[in-house]
Write a protein that holds these residues in place. Sequence first.
Motif, PDB file in Angstrom:
ATOM      1  N   ASP A  13       0.835  -1.195   0.000  1.00 14.79           N
ATOM      2  CA  ASP A  13       0.000   0.000   0.000  1.00 14.79           C
ATOM      3  C   ASP A  13       0.876   1.254   0.000  1.00 14.79           C
ATOM      4  O   ASP A  13       2.067   1.192   0.316  1.00 14.79           O
ATOM      5  CB  ASP A  13      -0.912   0.006   1.226  1.00 14.79           C
ATOM      6  N   PRO A  14       0.290   2.392  -0.323  1.00 18.23           N
ATOM      7  CA  PRO A  14       1.067   3.634  -0.319  1.00 18.23           C
ATOM      8  C   PRO A  14       1.722   3.872   1.043  1.00 18.23           C
ATOM      9  O   PRO A  14       1.220   3.412   2.069  1.00 18.23           O
ATOM     10  CB  PRO A  14       0.024   4.715  -0.609  1.00 18.23           C
ATOM     11  N   PRO A  15       2.843   4.587   1.068  1.00 18.56           N
ATOM     12  CA  PRO A  15       3.506   4.865   2.349  1.00 18.56           C
ATOM     13  C   PRO A  15       2.608   5.702   3.252  1.00 18.56           C
ATOM     14  O   PRO A  15       1.611   6.272   2.804  1.00 18.56           O
ATOM     15  CB  PRO A  15       4.756   5.640   1.938  1.00 18.56           C
ATOM     16  N   ALA A  16       2.990   5.757   4.508  1.00 17.50           N
ATOM     17  CA  ALA A  16       2.234   6.548   5.478  1.00 17.50           C
ATOM     18  C   ALA A  16       2.200   8.009   5.039  1.00 17.50           C
ATOM     19  O   ALA A  16       3.149   8.527   4.456  1.00 17.50           O
ATOM     20  CB  ALA A  16       2.880   6.429   6.849  1.00 17.50           C
ATOM     21  N   LYS A  17       1.085   8.661   5.334  1.00 13.00           N
ATOM     22  CA  LYS A  17       0.975  10.103   5.112  1.00 13.00           C
ATOM     23  C   LYS A  17       1.427  10.778   6.397  1.00 13.00           C
ATOM     24  O   LYS A  17       0.840  10.566   7.458  1.00 13.00           O
ATOM     25  CB  LYS A  17      -0.468  10.491   4.796  1.00 13.00           C
ATOM     26  N   VAL A  18       2.477  11.572   6.299  1.00 10.53           N
ATOM     27  CA  VAL A  18       3.015  12.273   7.462  1.00 10.53           C
ATOM     28  C   VAL A  18       2.991  13.769   7.154  1.00 10.53           C
ATOM     29  O   VAL A  18       3.529  14.196   6.131  1.00 10.53           O
ATOM     30  CB  VAL A  18       4.458  11.827   7.773  1.00 10.53           C
ATOM     31  N   ARG A  19       2.346  14.524   8.039  1.00 11.39           N
ATOM     32  CA  ARG A  19       2.314  15.974   7.866  1.00 11.39           C
ATOM     33  C   ARG A  19       2.647  16.647   9.189  1.00 11.39           C
ATOM     34  O   ARG A  19       2.177  16.227  10.249  1.00 11.39           O
ATOM     35  CB  ARG A  19       0.934  16.441   7.396  1.00 11.39           C
ATOM     36  N   VAL A  20       3.452  17.683   9.105  1.00 13.60           N
ATOM     37  CA  VAL A  20       3.737  18.549  10.238  1.00 13.60           C
ATOM     38  C   VAL A  20       3.260  19.924   9.796  1.00 13.60           C
ATOM     39  O   VAL A  20       3.715  20.442   8.782  1.00 13.60           O
ATOM     40  CB  VAL A  20       5.239  18.548  10.602  1.00 13.60           C
ATOM     41  N   GLN A  21       2.314  20.476  10.539  1.00 20.15           N
ATOM     42  CA  GLN A  21       1.655  21.695  10.089  1.00 20.15           C
ATOM     43  C   GLN A  21       1.239  22.563  11.262  1.00 20.15           C
ATOM     44  O   GLN A  21       1.046  22.069  12.374  1.00 20.15           O
ATOM     45  CB  GLN A  21       0.420  21.334   9.251  1.00 20.15           C
ATOM     46  N   ALA A  22       1.062  23.844  10.992  1.00 23.47           N
ATOM     47  CA  ALA A  22       0.595  24.773  12.014  1.00 23.47           C
ATOM     48  C   ALA A  22      -0.927  24.758  12.117  1.00 23.47           C
ATOM     49  O   ALA A  22      -1.489  24.957  13.195  1.00 23.47           O
ATOM     50  CB  ALA A  22       1.088  26.190  11.709  1.00 23.47           C
ATOM     51  N   ASP A  23      -1.594  24.515  11.008  1.00 21.72           N
ATOM     52  CA  ASP A  23      -3.056  24.599  10.962  1.00 21.72           C
ATOM     53  C   ASP A  23      -3.736  23.428  11.649  1.00 21.72           C
ATOM     54  O   ASP A  23      -3.217  22.313  11.638  1.00 21.72           O
ATOM     55  CB  ASP A  23      -3.530  24.649   9.509  1.00 21.72           C
ATOM     56  N   PRO A  24      -4.932  23.674  12.202  1.00 21.78           N
ATOM     57  CA  PRO A  24      -5.717  22.573  12.769  1.00 21.78           C
ATOM     58  C   PRO A  24      -6.072  21.558  11.683  1.00 21.78           C
ATOM     59  O   PRO A  24      -6.013  21.853  10.486  1.00 21.78           O
ATOM     60  CB  PRO A  24      -6.988  23.267  13.283  1.00 21.78           C
ATOM     61  N   PHE A  25      -6.455  20.359  12.120  1.00 20.94           N
ATOM     62  CA  PHE A  25      -6.852  19.300  11.198  1.00 20.94           C
ATOM     63  C   PHE A  25      -8.234  18.803  11.588  1.00 20.94           C
ATOM     64  O   PHE A  25      -8.706  19.047  12.694  1.00 20.94           O
ATOM     65  CB  PHE A  25      -5.844  18.146  11.202  1.00 20.94           C
ATOM     66  N   ASP A  26      -8.860  18.093  10.665  1.00 14.23           N
ATOM     67  CA  ASP A  26     -10.169  17.506  10.889  1.00 14.23           C
ATOM     68  C   ASP A  26      -9.987  15.988  10.985  1.00 14.23           C
ATOM     69  O   ASP A  26      -9.806  15.313   9.963  1.00 14.23           O
ATOM     70  CB  ASP A  26     -11.095  17.880   9.730  1.00 14.23           C
ATOM     71  N   ALA A  27     -10.024  15.466  12.195  1.00 12.55           N
ATOM     72  CA  ALA A  27      -9.764  14.041  12.413  1.00 12.55           C
ATOM     73  C   ALA A  27     -10.746  13.163  11.647  1.00 12.55           C
ATOM     74  O   ALA A  27     -10.357  12.151  11.050  1.00 12.55           O
ATOM     75  CB  ALA A  27      -9.813  13.713  13.908  1.00 12.55           C
ATOM     76  N   GLY A  28     -12.013  13.522  11.641  1.00 11.86           N
ATOM     77  CA  GLY A  28     -13.007  12.723  10.934  1.00 11.86           C
ATOM     78  C   GLY A  28     -12.757  12.694   9.435  1.00 11.86           C
ATOM     79  O   GLY A  28     -12.857  11.642   8.798  1.00 11.86           O
ATOM     80  N   ALA A  29     -12.408  13.837   8.876  1.00 11.93           N
ATOM     81  CA  ALA A  29     -12.123  13.905   7.439  1.00 11.93           C
ATOM     82  C   ALA A  29     -10.883  13.085   7.091  1.00 11.93           C
ATOM     83  O   ALA A  29     -10.838  12.420   6.046  1.00 11.93           O
ATOM     84  CB  ALA A  29     -11.949  15.359   7.000  1.00 11.93           C
ATOM     85  N   GLU A  30      -9.881  13.114   7.955  1.00 12.64           N
ATOM     86  CA  GLU A  30      -8.654  12.342   7.711  1.00 12.64           C
ATOM     87  C   GLU A  30      -8.936  10.846   7.763  1.00 12.64           C
ATOM     88  O   GLU A  30      -8.441  10.083   6.932  1.00 12.64           O
ATOM     89  CB  GLU A  30      -7.566  12.716   8.718  1.00 12.64           C
TER      90      GLU A  30
END
Length: 158
Positions: A8-25
Amino acid sequence: MSAKPSDDPPAKVRVQADPFDAGAEAHALAAGRCDIGAVVTFTGLCRDEGGRLEALELEHYPGMAEEEIGRVADQARQRWPLLGLTIIHRYGLIRPGESIVLVVAASSHRRAAFEAAEFLMDYLKTRAPFWKKEHLKERGAGGWVAATVADDTAAERW
């Protein structure tokens, strides 16, 4: 439980300042996938530390943090039969109640997803290249936050 490296595709790793939407992810990770039987999410939030914390400031080295988190994500993917993995870690000034970190682990079965998510959070809590500084309500800047003995003990079991 051990797993072969995933196709499968590699893990998606993001480091960001902005908030995220856990449900959308979580939805994005599993959408259209009939082979996934379990999606485990963990969202870490900033606590107010009994009302004394104004904010938590997280610093990192861009590039280095993503690379190191990706390396540990690959370890998780080799150890458990994951079908998808997303890790997001925020930096900057984070206020109590706001999200700091998200781990979304998907697998055919729940045990692998739970264990991989727990492994990754133990790593992120103790060894990820982030530095946390408290900003206190009454005295302004507080000290730098270190991992606790309990956090270190939890990470040692892996």
